[in-house]
Design an enzyme around this catalytic site. Sequence first.
Site, PDB file in Angstrom:
ATOM      1  N   SER A 177       0.851  -1.191   0.000  1.00  0.00           N
ATOM      2  CA  SER A 177       0.000   0.000   0.000  1.00  0.00           C
ATOM      3  C   SER A 177       0.883   1.236   0.000  1.00  0.00           C
ATOM      4  O   SER A 177       2.051   1.185   0.405  1.00  0.00           O
ATOM      5  CB  SER A 177      -0.907   0.002   1.234  1.00  0.00           C
ATOM      6  OG  SER A 177      -1.606   1.230   1.359  1.00  0.00           O
ATOM      7  N   TYR A 190      -2.073  -1.043  10.415  1.00  0.00           N
ATOM      8  CA  TYR A 190      -2.084  -1.320   8.975  1.00  0.00           C
ATOM      9  C   TYR A 190      -0.820  -0.772   8.314  1.00  0.00           C
ATOM     10  O   TYR A 190      -0.160  -1.477   7.543  1.00  0.00           O
ATOM     11  CB  TYR A 190      -3.322  -0.688   8.350  1.00  0.00           C
ATOM     12  CG  TYR A 190      -3.463  -0.922   6.864  1.00  0.00           C
ATOM     13  CD1 TYR A 190      -3.926  -2.141   6.376  1.00  0.00           C
ATOM     14  CD2 TYR A 190      -3.129   0.067   5.942  1.00  0.00           C
ATOM     15  CE1 TYR A 190      -4.045  -2.370   5.004  1.00  0.00           C
ATOM     16  CE2 TYR A 190      -3.254  -0.146   4.574  1.00  0.00           C
ATOM     17  CZ  TYR A 190      -3.717  -1.375   4.113  1.00  0.00           C
ATOM     18  OH  TYR A 190      -3.832  -1.587   2.762  1.00  0.00           O
ATOM     19  N   LYS A 194       2.243  -2.795   6.379  1.00  0.00           N
ATOM     20  CA  LYS A 194       2.595  -2.552   4.980  1.00  0.00           C
ATOM     21  C   LYS A 194       4.036  -2.061   4.836  1.00  0.00           C
ATOM     22  O   LYS A 194       4.703  -2.369   3.844  1.00  0.00           O
ATOM     23  CB  LYS A 194       1.613  -1.552   4.358  1.00  0.00           C
ATOM     24  CG  LYS A 194       0.188  -2.080   4.256  1.00  0.00           C
ATOM     25  CD  LYS A 194       0.131  -3.386   3.473  1.00  0.00           C
ATOM     26  CE  LYS A 194      -1.288  -3.906   3.304  1.00  0.00           C
ATOM     27  NZ  LYS A 194      -1.343  -5.161   2.531  1.00  0.00           N
TER      28      LYS A 194
END
Length: 337
Positions: A177, A190, A194
Site C-alpha cells: 500500500s 495497517y 505494509k
Amino acid sequence: MSFLRSIGDLIGFLILTVVSIAESIVKLFIPMKYRMKSIAGEIALVTGGGGGLGRLIALRLAKLGAIVVIWDVNKIGTEETVKLVEAIGGTCYGYVCDLCDREDVYKKAKLVKEEVGKVTILINNAGVASGMRFIDTPDKLIIRTMDVNVMSHFWTTKAFLPSMMESNKGHIVSIASLAGHLGVPRLVDYCTSKFAAIGFEEALHMELAARYNINTTVICPFFIRSTGMFEDVSPRFFPRLSPNEVADRVVSAMRCNEKIAVVPGYLYILLVAKWAFPWTVAGMFIRGIVSNTLGCNTTTTPAPKKEVIPTVLPKKSDTVNIHQQLTKRISNSERKP
C-alpha cells in the site's frame, strides 16, 4: 591489492549504473505490450482470492492462460471465484486456507504441489485493516493485522520459494500500500504491516537477485474502493481507486518485471514530498488527505468487516450470459456506498 579491488568494484558499479540508466530510458519508448512476458501455462497462486481485488486478479491471470490457484478463508467466496474463472474458460483450483495459521499454510502448499503442480507465480494479496485509533485497537486485531498482512508473506514465500529456486524461475508479488511509505492516522497497525511487507519484498529481492532468476514486485496502491476495507475513508484531493484499475496494474507490473509500482503513478510525488519538506509540513499534508471519517467510532470494538459475497452464478451453458452477469457484478461492486 584490496585498494585495486575497490577501484575495480567502483568502476564496475559506475559502468553498471550507466548501462541500467540507458536501458531504463530505452524502455520508456517501447510500448508496454512488447515488454510483457507471457504467463500462459504458469501456475499462479493468489491469496485472498475469494473476492475483491484478489478475484479480479485471478480472472485476469486466467484470461492470460495461467492456471490459477485461490487461497481464502472464505469457502463460499473461494468457490464462486473458481466458478467465475471456469466460466471464462480458465482453469482454477480453490482451497480454504487460514493465513494466520502457519501450519495450515504449509499443509495447503504441500497439497497444491501434489494436486496442481509447482507454483511459479505467488501473489500475496490478502489483507485486513482495523481502521481505529492505535490506543483503541484491541490486541487481537493488531495481531490479526500483522499475521495476515505480513507474517503470511513469510509462510507462503517459505513454502513455495524452494521449488522456484530449484527451477531458477518464479515471481513473487506483494500487494502492499502507499500507506507502507507514508504513515496515516488511525491506520497505525495497517501502516506498520505494509511498511514491513515492503521491507520484506525489498530485502528478499536483494537476497535472490545475485543468484537466481526469481523476480519480485511490490504494489503500492492508494485507497481502493469496494473492497470492504476502506469504505469509511473519504480522501481529499485524490479519488479512491477502482479495483479493476489496480488489478490491471498488478498484472502489468508483474508481466513487465517491475520492482515497485505505485498506483496511481503520479502519487510518487508524495514519496518525494515526504523527504523534501520539513516534517511539520509533510505531516500536516498527509493528515489533511484523509478525513476524520476513518475509524471515527472509538468507544466500541467493531467486528472485522466482512465482504458481501454475491450469490453463486447459476449453471448455464450460455457463455455470453455468464459474461453479462460477470460484467454487471464487477460494475455494481465499484459503485460508491
